[in-house]
Design a protein around this motif. Structure first.
Motif, PDB file in Angstrom:
ATOM      1  N   ALA A  43       0.838  -1.197   0.000  1.00  3.02           N
ATOM      2  CA  ALA A  43       0.000   0.000   0.000  1.00  3.02           C
ATOM      3  C   ALA A  43       0.874   1.249   0.000  1.00  3.02           C
ATOM      4  O   ALA A  43       0.550   2.244  -0.647  1.00  3.02           O
ATOM      5  N   MET A  44       1.997   1.200   0.722  1.00  2.00           N
ATOM      6  CA  MET A  44       2.879   2.367   0.756  1.00  2.00           C
ATOM      7  C   MET A  44       3.540   2.589  -0.608  1.00  2.00           C
ATOM      8  O   MET A  44       3.705   3.729  -1.044  1.00  2.00           O
ATOM      9  N   THR A  45       3.902   1.489  -1.281  1.00  2.00           N
ATOM     10  CA  THR A  45       4.470   1.642  -2.627  1.00  2.00           C
ATOM     11  C   THR A  45       3.452   2.315  -3.547  1.00  2.00           C
ATOM     12  O   THR A  45       3.793   3.206  -4.323  1.00  2.00           O
ATOM     13  N   LEU A  46       2.174   1.915  -3.419  1.00  2.00           N
ATOM     14  CA  LEU A  46       1.121   2.551  -4.224  1.00  2.00           C
ATOM     15  C   LEU A  46       0.977   4.026  -3.854  1.00  2.00           C
ATOM     16  O   LEU A  46       0.886   4.890  -4.712  1.00  2.00           O
ATOM     17  N   HIS A  47       0.975   4.301  -2.526  1.00  2.00           N
ATOM     18  CA  HIS A  47       0.812   5.689  -2.063  1.00  2.00           C
ATOM     19  C   HIS A  47       1.927   6.567  -2.631  1.00  2.00           C
ATOM     20  O   HIS A  47       1.683   7.665  -3.129  1.00  2.00           O
ATOM     21  N   ILE A  48       3.138   6.057  -2.550  1.00  2.00           N
ATOM     22  CA  ILE A  48       4.275   6.847  -3.027  1.00  2.00           C
ATOM     23  C   ILE A  48       4.228   6.981  -4.558  1.00  2.00           C
ATOM     24  O   ILE A  48       4.480   8.053  -5.104  1.00  2.00           O
ATOM     25  N   SER A  49       3.839   5.912  -5.260  1.00  2.00           N
ATOM     26  CA  SER A  49       3.772   5.970  -6.727  1.00  2.00           C
ATOM     27  C   SER A  49       2.702   6.961  -7.190  1.00  2.00           C
ATOM     28  O   SER A  49       2.945   7.784  -8.082  1.00  2.00           O
TER      29      SER A  49
END
Ligand code: HEM
Ligand code: HEM
Length: 177
Positions: A43-49
């Motif tokens: 989820a954090m990778t998505l948030h950052i992307s």
């Protein structure tokens, strides 16, 4: 260069694309599991992307706005022209502040993050505990201030529809052929 009177298709598409991405971004931010834990989960990778995409789009939009300036609606009283311009500038500044504080926070934590699991993203700084301490809370302050100013912007759009009954909202909607 003379100011145009209407927003073009590019300005409109970019406006609504950023609105949609910001909505996704706030939802991921609030419902992201383990936001404070590392290393970052999916989820954090998505948030950052999504966040980096918003940053790229807001910079593009800003350059577009400077290249193709649009005059405020001439029928507006001067105080509304000035305040709406001020709110627009503030929105650009706050989106920038929110994305940069988030990116710095992730960088100081030493996370290595990929763009949608595809390419590694450069980090803005090396892992640094003092940096984490210094930046802690700023992302939240930026995101809440942004949300409040977005609220003012939406309230103004609604006021133009329901109170003033003018065509301000139409300026940002697809134009009829
Ligand atoms: C305008 C775009 C952005 C919005 C609206 C946004 C919104 C949010 C929200 C609502 C949270 C939950 C935090 C809370 O309130 O407790 C959050 C957390 C977080 N965001 Fe963002 N964010 C954005 C961009 C970014 C970017 C670009 C990055 C990194 C490159 C990022 C990194 C983070 C991190 C690391 C956290 C966790 C913070 C912590 O552990 O305290 N954000 N964000
Ligand atoms: C439902 C949500 C929204 C509505 C109804 C809305 C409506 C509008 C309208 C009607 C205009 C044209 C104002 C004029 O006459 O100049 C406008 C412009 C603008 N809006 Fe929004 N907006 C919304 C969300 C947002 C969000 C989330 C942002 C955050 C970045 C934003 C940023 C801007 C900016 C910067 C402009 C100035 C035009 C430009 O630079 O392209 N809006 N909006």
């Amino acid at each position: 260069m003379t100011n145009r009177l209407h927003y073009g298709a590019t300005a409109k598409v970019l406006h609504w694309l950023v609105v949609a991405l910001l909505a996704v971004q706030f939802l991921i931010g609030w419902f992201m599991p383990d936001v404070h834990a590392g290393p970052p989960a999916s989820a954090m990778t998505l948030h950052i992307s999504f966040g980096i995409s918003i940053l790229a789009l807001i910079v593009l939009r800003f350059v577009w706005r400077l290249t193709y300036p649009v005059a405020p609606e001439s029928s507006l009283p001067p105080w509304q022209r000035v305040t709406s311009e001020a709110v627009h500038w503030l929105l650009y500044a706050l989106v920038l502040a929110t994305t940069v504080t988030g990116w710095l926070f992730a960088s100081f934590r030493g996370w290595s993050v990929s763009y949608f699991f595809l390419v590694p993203l450069p980090m803005l700084a090396d892992k640094n505990a003092d940096g984490v301490h210094a930046i802690d809370g700023w992302h939240q302050i930026a995101e809440w201030t942004l949300l409040i100013v977005i609220g003012v912007h939406i309230a103004a759009a609604l006021a133009h529809i329901f109170i003033y009954g003018d065509r301000i909202m139409q300026r940002m909607l697809p134009s009829r052929p």
